[in-house]
Scaffold this active site. Sequence first.
Site, PDB file in Angstrom:
ATOM      1  N   SER A   1       0.830  -1.217   0.000  1.00 45.07           N
ATOM      2  CA  SER A   1       0.000   0.000   0.000  1.00 45.07           C
ATOM      3  C   SER A   1       0.862   1.263   0.000  1.00 45.07           C
ATOM      4  CB  SER A   1      -0.870  -0.027   1.272  1.00 45.07           C
ATOM      5  OG  SER A   1      -1.616   1.161   1.399  1.00 45.07           O
TER       6      SER A   1
ATOM      7  N   CYS B   1       8.736   0.636   5.031  1.00 46.08           N
ATOM      8  CA  CYS B   1       7.566   1.527   4.945  1.00 46.08           C
ATOM      9  C   CYS B   1       6.424   1.093   5.864  1.00 46.08           C
ATOM     10  CB  CYS B   1       7.028   1.584   3.518  1.00 46.08           C
ATOM     11  SG  CYS B   1       8.075   2.514   2.404  1.00 46.08           S
TER      12      CYS B   1
ATOM     13  N   TYR C   1       3.449   8.894  18.034  1.00 44.65           N
ATOM     14  CA  TYR C   1       3.912   8.849  16.643  1.00 44.65           C
ATOM     15  C   TYR C   1       5.232   9.611  16.489  1.00 44.65           C
ATOM     16  CZ  TYR C   1       3.616   9.058  11.527  1.00 44.65           C
ATOM     17  OH  TYR C   1       3.866   8.928  10.178  1.00 44.65           O
TER      18      TYR C   1
ATOM     19  N   THR D   1      -2.109   8.817   0.668  1.00 42.27           N
ATOM     20  CA  THR D   1      -2.087   7.349   0.673  1.00 42.27           C
ATOM     21  C   THR D   1      -3.316   6.867   1.450  1.00 42.27           C
ATOM     22  OG1 THR D   1      -0.950   7.144   2.786  1.00 42.27           O
ATOM     23  CG2 THR D   1       0.440   7.426   0.832  1.00 42.27           C
TER      24      THR D   1
HETATM   25  N1  LIG Z   1       1.025   9.061   4.237  1.00 42.59           N
HETATM   26  C1  LIG Z   1       1.647  10.040   4.847  1.00 42.59           C
HETATM   27  O1  LIG Z   1       1.263  11.220   4.757  1.00 42.59           O
HETATM   28  C2  LIG Z   1       2.891   9.757   5.659  1.00 42.59           C
HETATM   29  C3  LIG Z   1       3.591  10.863   6.173  1.00 42.59           C
HETATM   30  C4  LIG Z   1       4.728  10.638   6.938  1.00 42.59           C
HETATM   31  C5  LIG Z   1       5.154   9.366   7.182  1.00 42.59           C
HETATM   32  N2  LIG Z   1       4.456   8.308   6.694  1.00 42.59           N
HETATM   33  C6  LIG Z   1       4.958   6.974   7.034  1.00 42.59           C
HETATM   34  O2  LIG Z   1       5.160   6.235   5.845  1.00 42.59           O
HETATM   35  C7  LIG Z   1       4.947   4.849   6.103  1.00 42.59           C
HETATM   36  C8  LIG Z   1       3.979   4.308   5.070  1.00 42.59           C
HETATM   37  O3  LIG Z   1       2.775   5.019   5.170  1.00 42.59           O
HETATM   38  P1  LIG Z   1       1.612   4.918   4.086  1.00 42.59           P
HETATM   39  O4  LIG Z   1       0.961   6.239   4.062  1.00 42.59           O
HETATM   40  O5  LIG Z   1       2.146   4.326   2.842  1.00 42.59           O
HETATM   41  O6  LIG Z   1       0.637   3.909   4.845  1.00 42.59           O
HETATM   42  P2  LIG Z   1      -0.347   2.760   4.307  1.00 42.59           P
HETATM   43  O7  LIG Z   1      -1.276   2.508   5.424  1.00 42.59           O
HETATM   44  O8  LIG Z   1      -0.860   3.094   2.951  1.00 42.59           O
HETATM   45  O9  LIG Z   1       0.643   1.508   4.147  1.00 42.59           O
HETATM   46  C9  LIG Z   1       1.248   0.893   5.248  1.00 42.59           C
HETATM   47  C10 LIG Z   1       1.388  -0.590   4.936  1.00 42.59           C
HETATM   48  O10 LIG Z   1       2.075  -1.185   6.058  1.00 42.59           O
HETATM   49  C11 LIG Z   1       1.482  -2.427   6.318  1.00 42.59           C
HETATM   50  N3  LIG Z   1       1.714  -2.794   7.719  1.00 42.59           N
HETATM   51  C12 LIG Z   1       1.210  -2.175   8.813  1.00 42.59           C
HETATM   52  N4  LIG Z   1       1.612  -2.819   9.917  1.00 42.59           N
HETATM   53  C13 LIG Z   1       2.379  -3.851   9.517  1.00 42.59           C
HETATM   54  C14 LIG Z   1       3.093  -4.881  10.194  1.00 42.59           C
HETATM   55  N5  LIG Z   1       3.053  -4.978  11.531  1.00 42.59           N
HETATM   56  N6  LIG Z   1       3.806  -5.769   9.468  1.00 42.59           N
HETATM   57  C15 LIG Z   1       3.828  -5.691   8.119  1.00 42.59           C
HETATM   58  N7  LIG Z   1       3.174  -4.757   7.420  1.00 42.59           N
HETATM   59  C16 LIG Z   1       2.466  -3.846   8.112  1.00 42.59           C
HETATM   60  C17 LIG Z   1       0.000  -2.216   6.027  1.00 42.59           C
HETATM   61  O11 LIG Z   1      -0.674  -3.445   5.814  1.00 42.59           O
HETATM   62  C18 LIG Z   1       0.058  -1.336   4.783  1.00 42.59           C
HETATM   63  O12 LIG Z   1       0.050  -2.105   3.588  1.00 42.59           O
HETATM   64  C19 LIG Z   1       4.474   4.750   7.559  1.00 42.59           C
HETATM   65  O13 LIG Z   1       5.585   4.430   8.365  1.00 42.59           O
HETATM   66  C20 LIG Z   1       3.993   6.155   7.867  1.00 42.59           C
HETATM   67  O14 LIG Z   1       4.106   6.457   9.233  1.00 42.59           O
HETATM   68  C21 LIG Z   1       3.337   8.477   5.944  1.00 42.59           C
END
Ligand SMILES: NC(=O)c1ccc[n+]([C@@H]2O[C@H](COP(=O)([O-])OP(=O)(O)OC[C@H]3O[C@@H](n4cnc5c(N)ncnc54)[C@H](O)[C@@H]3O)[C@@H](O)[C@H]2O)c1
Length: 258
Positions: free
Chosen positions: A18, A88, A164, A199
């Site tokens: 994802s 990620c 967080y 996302t």
């Molecule tokens: N989207 C944003 O605006 C944003 C901003 C800053 C940081 N981030 C960070 O980026 C990373 C990815 O975020 P995203 O927006 O793509 O999120 P998302 O929810 O789209 O994807 C995260 C994925 O991680 C998987 N996942 C969650 N827990 C898990 C586990 N225990 N083991 C294996 N897989 C697991 C989920 O199934 C999912 O497919 C995260 O660490 C998030 O904190 C995101």
Amino acid sequence: MRAMDLNGTSAIVTGGASGLGAATVRKLTSLGVRCTIFDRNEGGAKQLATELGAGANAFGGDVTDPDDCQRAVDQAAEGGNLRIAVNCAGTGWVGRVINKDNSPHDQGAFKFIQELNVVGTFNVMTRAAGAMAKQEALADNERGVIVNTASVAAFDGQIGQLAYSASKAAVVGMTLPAARDLSVVGVRVNTIAPGLFDTPLLALMPEEQRKILGQSVLFPKKLGQAEYYGELVAHIAQNSYLNAEVIRLDGGIRMPPK
Ligand SMILES: NC(=O)c1ccc[n+]([C@@H]2O[C@H](COP(=O)([O-])OP(=O)(O)OC[C@H]3O[C@@H](n4cnc5c(N)ncnc54)[C@H](O)[C@@H]3O)[C@@H](O)[C@H]2O)c1
């Protein structure tokens, strides 16, 4: 100048089913990298792997489980040439130091976020580094690269981001010592600190709120597309001189208190 040639290498991407992880998988496979999509959403990982064909394979598991992490890394290393690990998998949490009734922030929730965002990153980084250390050295003794995911919340933690921000600051904090530790085996470590990305994680918010958030970005005034993240991972992987760095990828946003 030397750049790592990604064609024919292998990668492991956690959270690869994802959002930012999936965009990374798409970008890396387009450059000829064989990707292992490690996600607890096994169905989503398999679906993406099937779509991408021979360039990708799926591993259903949990990054907080060290055995799952070892098995996922073993699977990624199977074809040889494991050079890239991208972390990620992660999630957010909203909760203040004290609740409205002055009771303390839930300890279980605080621990859960550290376990997923910090220990999960640690688990995969340590195991992937072990596998990379066994690979043949490339030019300038380089063996591989690890990219971890923090957040601008590591620096500009907002109201309600106690757990967080603590977890993402820990990911930032691991960058330099990990890069120093792994310099002896020729593995680089960098961290990306994304701003606001469109996302599934952010899709949980109402459309109106997402629009307002987009307008709060300095320039361009929009939420980031996951492709920007995938592009940066590919650049970090290819640019052998980029090491021990934390890169904000955020359109210049600085988060206000709320
Ligand atoms: N989207 C944003 O605006 C944003 C901003 C800053 C940081 N981030 C960070 O980026 C990373 C990815 O975020 P995203 O927006 O793509 O999120 P998302 O929810 O789209 O994807 C995260 C994925 O991680 C998987 N996942 C969650 N827990 C898990 C586990 N225990 N083991 C294996 N897989 C697991 C989920 O199934 C999912 O497919 C995260 O660490 C998030 O904190 C995101």
